[in-house]
Write an enzyme that holds these catalytic residues in place. Structure first.
Site, mmCIF file in Angstrom:
data_model
loop_
_atom_site.group_PDB
_atom_site.id
_atom_site.type_symbol
_atom_site.label_atom_id
_atom_site.label_comp_id
_atom_site.label_asym_id
_atom_site.label_seq_id
_atom_site.Cartn_x
_atom_site.Cartn_y
_atom_site.Cartn_z
ATOM 1 N NE ARG A 127 10.928 1.786 -11.343
ATOM 2 C CZ ARG A 127 9.607 2.287 -10.711
ATOM 3 N NH1 ARG A 127 9.625 3.777 -10.670
ATOM 4 N NH2 ARG A 127 9.259 1.596 -10.355
ATOM 5 C CB CYS A 130 12.116 -5.649 -1.800
ATOM 6 S SG CYS A 130 10.454 -5.278 -1.487
ATOM 7 C CG HIS A 171 7.584 -8.622 -4.179
ATOM 8 N ND1 HIS A 171 9.094 -8.818 -4.623
ATOM 9 C CD2 HIS A 171 8.179 -7.494 -3.368
ATOM 10 C CE1 HIS A 171 9.781 -8.477 -4.693
ATOM 11 N NE2 HIS A 171 8.965 -7.046 -3.877
HETATM 12 N N1 PCA Z 1 8.406 -3.088 -1.373
HETATM 13 C C1 PCA Z 1 9.902 -2.422 -2.562
HETATM 14 C C2 PCA Z 1 10.745 -2.293 -1.048
HETATM 15 C C3 PCA Z 1 9.734 -2.248 0.009
HETATM 16 C C4 PCA Z 1 8.655 -2.639 -0.227
HETATM 17 O O1 PCA Z 1 7.219 -2.803 0.646
HETATM 18 C C5 PCA Z 1 10.579 -3.237 -3.202
HETATM 19 O O2 PCA Z 1 10.047 -4.625 -3.980
HETATM 20 O O3 PCA Z 1 11.593 -3.517 -3.418
#
Ligand code: PCA
Length: 211
Positions: A90, A143, A165
């Site tokens: 996105r 990620c 996450h």
């Molecule tokens: N979050 C992003 C990419 C790097 C990060 O810390 C993600 O959730 O893709």
């Protein structure tokens, strides 16, 4: 001797900090073993992050890989269960790349499940008083790409691999009600690492959702 690879990410999307990279630094600074902990902060670029993680796996042959990143719209630590073979960005990554509907690894399976005990990790983090749940989507940005490529590598190497996450840190977003103190995020990642190293069979309880 068990070797664990723990990674976070650099800032992205115009932000000046990323709590995942900061928390990984805190875990590294306080680590007392007995396992060997290797840590790294990955670039938020599709090509650079996957290549760096593959290099680290080749160099250290970790038994366990715990990759982590920021999910700024979440209020709890999310222990990711599913990596999909899809890059659909996105926003542009830190190198300006913005793939749409491209596979992470051509001709690889559509998805992989994490090979860490995701339910035990979520339970142990919650038991420490830190909000935590199992998540069934790591998104389709860098990620998820790192999560997928790490699991793809692990399929031949045998490392047990997963992704966590984290929300924003309260120190970085004081007005954001969904944030957590950075110390709690770091504690959650340390618990994720310890549970991953010690638990090989996940809990037989539901962590499913209705929608
Ligand atoms: N979050 C992003 C990419 C790097 C990060 O810390 C993600 O959730 O893709």
């Amino acid at each position: 001797m068990t070797t664990i690879l723990l990674t976070g990410f650099e800032p992205f999307g115009g932000d000046s900090v990323n709590p995942s990279g900061e928390a990984v630094g805190i875990v590294a600074a306080g680590w007392r073993g007995p396992e060997t902990l290797v840590t790294a902060v990955l670039p938020v670029t599709f090509d650079g992050a996957a290549a760096r993680l593959a290099e680290l796996m080749a160099e250290h042959s970790p038994d366990v890989v715990v990759a982590t990143g920021l999910a700024g719209d979440r209020a709890a630590i999310s222990v990711e269960r599913v990596a999909v073979n899809l890059r659909d960005a996105r926003i542009a990554d830190n190198a300006g790349a913005q793939p749409v509907d491209a596979p992470s690894v051509p001709d690889a399976p559509t998805a992989y499940f994490a090979t860490l005990p995701v339910k035990a990790i979520a339970r142990d983090i919650a038991a420490a008083g830190i909000p935590s749940s199992v998540s069934h989507s790591a998104g389709t940005f860098v990620c998820n790409h790192v999560f997928f490529t790490a699991l793809h590598e692990s399929a031949t190497r045998g490392a047990r691999t997963g992704f966590v996450h984290v929300p924003w840190a309260a120190e970085h977003r004081s007005t954001d009600a969904s944030s957590l103190p950075l110390a709690d995020i770091a504690r959650a990642l340390e618990i994720a690492v310890r549970t991953s190293a010690s638990v090989t069979r996940d809990l037989a309880v539901s962590a499913g959702t209705l929608s």
